[in-house]
Design a protein around this motif. Structure first.
Motif, short mmCIF file in Angstrom:
data_model
loop_
_atom_site.label_atom_id
_atom_site.label_comp_id
_atom_site.label_asym_id
_atom_site.label_seq_id
_atom_site.Cartn_x
_atom_site.Cartn_y
_atom_site.Cartn_z
N GLY A 123 30.04 -6.55 25.27
CA GLY A 123 30.72 -6.13 24.04
C GLY A 123 31.93 -7.00 23.79
N GLY A 124 32.94 -6.40 23.18
CA GLY A 124 34.17 -7.14 22.90
C GLY A 124 35.21 -6.22 22.31
N ALA A 125 35.97 -5.58 23.17
CA ALA A 125 37.00 -4.62 22.74
C ALA A 125 38.35 -5.09 23.26
CB ALA A 125 36.68 -3.22 23.25
N PRO A 126 39.44 -4.72 22.58
CA PRO A 126 40.76 -5.20 23.02
C PRO A 126 41.17 -4.72 24.40
CG PRO A 126 40.95 -3.57 21.26
CD PRO A 126 39.50 -3.95 21.34
N ARG A 127 40.60 -3.61 24.87
CA ARG A 127 40.97 -3.07 26.19
C ARG A 127 40.04 -3.53 27.30
NH1 ARG A 127 40.58 2.06 27.00
NH2 ARG A 127 39.11 2.48 25.32
N ASP A 128 39.09 -4.39 26.99
CA ASP A 128 38.20 -4.90 28.03
C ASP A 128 38.97 -5.80 28.99
OD1 ASP A 128 35.91 -3.62 27.23
OD2 ASP A 128 35.22 -5.24 25.95
N PRO A 129 38.50 -5.92 30.25
CA PRO A 129 39.21 -6.78 31.21
C PRO A 129 39.22 -8.23 30.76
CG PRO A 129 37.17 -5.88 32.15
CD PRO A 129 37.33 -5.26 30.83
N ALA A 130 40.21 -8.97 31.27
CA ALA A 130 40.33 -10.38 30.91
C ALA A 130 39.15 -11.20 31.41
CB ALA A 130 41.64 -10.95 31.47
N VAL A 131 38.58 -10.79 32.55
CA VAL A 131 37.42 -11.47 33.12
C VAL A 131 36.37 -10.42 33.45
CG1 VAL A 131 36.56 -12.93 34.99
CG2 VAL A 131 38.87 -13.31 34.09
N CYS A 132 35.17 -10.58 32.92
CA CYS A 132 34.10 -9.61 33.12
C CYS A 132 33.23 -10.01 34.31
CB CYS A 132 33.23 -9.50 31.87
SG CYS A 132 34.09 -8.85 30.42
N ARG A 133 33.00 -9.07 35.19
CA ARG A 133 32.09 -9.28 36.31
C ARG A 133 30.79 -8.54 36.04
NH1 ARG A 133 37.24 -9.16 38.03
NH2 ARG A 133 37.88 -10.84 39.45
N GLU A 134 29.78 -8.82 36.86
CA GLU A 134 28.47 -8.19 36.63
C GLU A 134 28.55 -6.67 36.69
OE1 GLU A 134 27.64 -12.38 37.97
OE2 GLU A 134 29.04 -10.81 38.53
N THR A 135 29.53 -6.15 37.40
CA THR A 135 29.67 -4.69 37.52
C THR A 135 30.57 -4.09 36.44
OG1 THR A 135 31.50 -5.05 39.08
CG2 THR A 135 29.29 -4.73 40.02
N THR A 136 31.13 -4.92 35.57
CA THR A 136 32.04 -4.44 34.54
C THR A 136 31.31 -3.55 33.54
OG1 THR A 136 33.46 -6.38 34.70
CG2 THR A 136 33.58 -5.12 32.65
N VAL A 137 31.90 -2.39 33.28
CA VAL A 137 31.39 -1.49 32.24
C VAL A 137 32.32 -1.62 31.04
CG1 VAL A 137 30.88 0.90 31.61
CG2 VAL A 137 30.46 0.10 33.96
N PRO A 138 31.81 -2.03 29.88
CA PRO A 138 32.69 -2.24 28.73
C PRO A 138 33.36 -0.94 28.30
CG PRO A 138 30.37 -2.37 28.09
CD PRO A 138 30.41 -2.34 29.58
N LYS A 139 34.61 -1.07 27.84
CA LYS A 139 35.35 0.10 27.37
C LYS A 139 34.71 0.72 26.13
CE LYS A 139 38.70 -0.45 30.40
NZ LYS A 139 38.92 0.51 31.51
N GLU A 140 34.03 -0.14 25.39
CA GLU A 140 33.44 0.30 24.12
C GLU A 140 32.05 -0.31 24.01
OE1 GLU A 140 34.51 -0.67 19.57
OE2 GLU A 140 36.17 0.16 20.75
N LEU A 141 31.02 0.52 24.13
CA LEU A 141 29.66 0.00 24.08
C LEU A 141 29.33 -0.51 22.68
CD1 LEU A 141 27.73 2.68 26.16
CD2 LEU A 141 28.20 0.32 26.81
N PRO A 142 28.52 -1.56 22.60
CA PRO A 142 28.16 -2.09 21.28
C PRO A 142 27.49 -1.02 20.43
CG PRO A 142 27.47 -3.58 23.03
CD PRO A 142 27.93 -2.33 23.69
N GLY A 143 27.87 -0.97 19.16
CA GLY A 143 27.32 0.04 18.27
C GLY A 143 26.05 -0.41 17.58
#
Length: 344
Positions: A123-143
């Motif tokens: 996804g792509g939200a302002p509160r997402d981590p600066a670096v995404c890892r394979e285990t990262t769960v997005p703060k906001e799922l794509p709509g």
């Protein structure tokens, strides 16, 4: 007998190049290239099969030809032709993957499955981590859009991996692919005479060179190397980061900062003049950017990219040429202005 590899989406340029490459592997006897339309490019000695992966005929093909490796490259953000609808893209991505997994489930010879995904899954939200890892769960799922397709596709692939633990399942999450012949939506955006951007944002971007994309697909589709476990989910990107303003300067293209809603309208306007529209996931990318961690790619998959992010961009610029404001011209203009100021 050597391996039998089935590749979906063979009419796409990157998939076509992969079909030609995998034929050169010494342990591969046969490559089956599957798509709904005949490709415009060469497929070498591969056998082209005109079929829809949503049709039961693909399951019959897997069994009759004793396919042991399936490389699913028919997960895309755009239709194969410009007139294709978003509904057709979703159907091909999600329903097509479901049907292909169902066919693999019933094919006793299948031992390896490789699925092309994308870092847009984060996804792509302002509160997402600066670096995404394979285990990262997005703060906001794509709509909606391609990113939501990816979430659904990967969910079905995980379910398949649990049902068939005897099959090595590899999901490759590619950053946007660039290079001399890349035809990704972002590549089309970067060839616009003026780059519409989001006012107040300068996103960080990562790219993967098309040659590296082919190399990692070949690695994942092959027999595991010593010390390498080519099963799991992996981020695939070149080293380094560039920001959008750097891309624009190196491309020699002016930018047009727009408020976020206006960028969406501009994307729709591009479709009206025959260009690819700026998709929702790319609007998010051009707002907040995205950087992924590639530690697992090196440590577990055993892949080292040949090209950095900057190298991939440079190769793209080399082929597509500078825009109306090439850096050399801008530098000379600045030098002349400084000289004029120095002399009053």
């Amino acid at each position: 007998m050597g391996r039998v590899v089935l590749v979906t989406g063979a009419a796409r340029p990157l998939a076509g190049r992969f079909v030609r490459r995998v034929q050169r592997e010494p342990d591969v006897d046969l490559v089956l290239a599957v798509d709904t339309e005949p490709p415009a490019h060469r497929l070498g000695a591969a056998e082209f099969v005109r079929a829809d992966i949503q049709h039961p005929a693909v399951g019959k093909l897997l069994v009759e030809r004793s396919v042991d490796t399936v490389v699913h490259l028919d997960v895309n953000a755009t239709p194969p032709v410009r007139r294709g609808s978003r509904a057709a893209v979703k159907e091909a991505n999600v329903i097509g993957t479901m049907q292909l997994l169902g066919a693999c489930q019933k094919a006793p010879a299948v031992r390896r499955l490789v699925v092309k995904s994308s870092t847009h899954v984060y996804g792509g939200a302002p509160r997402d981590p600066a670096v995404c890892r394979e285990t990262t769960v997005p703060k906001e799922l794509p709509g909606g859009g391609f990113a939501k397709d990816l979430v659904e596709v990967e969910g079905y692939v995980r379910g398949f991996a649990r049902r068939r633990p005897d099959i090595a399942v590899t999901v490759l999450r590619f950053a946007d692919v660039l290079g001399a012949r890349a035809g990704s939506p972002l590549a089309e955006y970067l060839t616009l005479p003026v780059l519409p951007t989001v006012f107040g944002y300068d996103p960080r971007l990562q790219f993967v060179h098309e040659d590296d994309a082919l190399a990692v697909l070949a690695l994942a589709a092959g027999e595991p190397r010593r010390g390498s476990l080519a099963a799991g989910t992996f981020n695939i990107a070149g080293d380094g980061v560039v920001v959008l303003s750097q891309c624009a300067r190196r491309l020699g293209r002016p930018t047009l900062p727009l408020p976020l809603p206006a960028l969406t309208w501009a994307g729709a306007a591009l479709r009206g003049v025959g260009a690819r529209e700026i998709s929702p996931e790319h609007v998010r990318l051009l707002t907040h950017g995205r950087v992924v961690d590639t530690t697992a790619m090196r440590a577990i998959l055993g892949f080292e990219p040949e090209y950095t992010t900057a190298d991939a961009l440079a190769d793209f610029i080399r082929v597509h040429g500078p825009g109306p404001l090439p850096p050399s011209t801008v530098h000379r203009a600045v030098d002349r202005l400084q000289e004029a100021v120095r002399h009053g």
